[in-house]
Write an enzyme that holds these catalytic residues in place. Structure first.
Site, short mmCIF file in Angstrom:
data_model
loop_
_atom_site.label_atom_id
_atom_site.label_comp_id
_atom_site.label_asym_id
_atom_site.label_seq_id
_atom_site.Cartn_x
_atom_site.Cartn_y
_atom_site.Cartn_z
N SER A 118 62.45 19.22 20.20
CA SER A 118 63.30 18.44 19.30
C SER A 118 63.33 19.07 17.90
O SER A 118 63.82 20.19 17.75
CB SER A 118 62.81 16.98 19.27
OG SER A 118 63.77 16.13 18.68
N ASP A 172 69.71 12.80 27.54
CA ASP A 172 69.04 12.71 26.24
C ASP A 172 69.88 11.88 25.26
O ASP A 172 70.99 12.29 24.92
CB ASP A 172 68.80 14.12 25.69
CG ASP A 172 67.86 14.14 24.49
OD1 ASP A 172 67.80 13.13 23.74
OD2 ASP A 172 67.19 15.16 24.28
N HIS A 203 64.94 12.16 26.43
CA HIS A 203 64.35 13.01 25.37
C HIS A 203 62.87 13.14 25.66
O HIS A 203 62.04 12.47 25.03
CB HIS A 203 64.62 12.36 24.01
CG HIS A 203 64.45 13.29 22.85
ND1 HIS A 203 65.20 14.44 22.69
CD2 HIS A 203 63.61 13.24 21.78
CE1 HIS A 203 64.85 15.04 21.57
NE2 HIS A 203 63.88 14.34 21.01
#
Length: 222
Positions: A118, A172, A203
């Site tokens: 991320s 996600d 995610h």
């Protein structure tokens, strides 16, 4: 150059000759990906020092200014319409210092992998594509390329041919898969070698991805 970042370290041998510097996502810390090391099949790899830094705690705009570990501020939900360029560049310097520390400990730059999830993925690309020495690889999990309008001018030729592992969840909701695909397509347009993986997940990280990460690490660090 010394880094002010706190780190956790795990080595797979007494005298590692390779390193993986692995950045966490927003709100996590250096302990987040430590458990994955024991799940990786690293057979045939040299001894590896895994370095897990913790980002500094800063107010995050999209979370109403709540202070949490973050590599840079998040200003908008689409991630790229307005970006915290100063924060990105500050963390880039911190991560470059971590690379310099590993080189000072005797690990060659081309045996160092930058990895991140991320926000950590964004920092992997922000730092790795600009780094002036050849790295072993860039592992980019559930993230995107920041400051994409500047990378063509700022990238360094040293890592033009560095392998890039890019993985993303199709479902996600945090970093939408089309945002990651746009990053992938730009990297391909710029001539980078991108190994793209998609998984049916949100995610997060899944078992199939962990297996693919192990396969890729064995190749780039062999």
């Amino acid at each position: 150059m010394s880094s002010t970042l706190e780190t956790l370290e795990i080595s797979t041998s007494e005298k590692p000759t390779a390193a993986v510097i692995w950045m966490h996502g927003l709100g996590a810390d250096g302990s987040d990906f430590v458990p994955i090391v024991k799940e990786l099949d690293l057979s045939g790899c040299p001894g590896i020092r895994f370095v897990f830094p913790s980002a500094p705690a800063i107010p995050v705009t999209i979370n109403n200014g709540y202070v949490m570990p973050a590599w840079y501020d998040i200003l908008t939900s689409d991630l790229v319409r307005r970006e915290d360029e100063a924060g990105l560049r500050k963390s880039q310097v911190d991560i470059e210092a971590l690379i310099a520390q590993q080189i000072a400990l005797g690990i060659a730059a081309d045996k160092i992998v930058l990895a991140g999830f991320s926000q950590g993925c964004a920092m992997t690309l922000q730092t790795g594509l600009r780094y002036p020495q050849k790295l072993a690889g860039l592992m980019c999990l559930s993230g995107y390329l920041p400051l994409n309008d500047k990378i063509a001018a700022e990238r360094h030729a040293a890592n033009q041919h560095t392998p890039i592992f890019q993985a993303h969840g199709r479902a996600d909701p945090v970093v939408l898969v089309n945002r990651a695909e746009m990053s992938r397509d730009l990297l391909l347009q710029l001539g980078y070698s991108v190994e793209w993986h998609e998984y049916m997940m949100q995610h997060s990280v899944c078992a199939e991805e962990v297996a693919d990460i192990g396969n890729w690490l064995r190749r780039v660090l062999a």
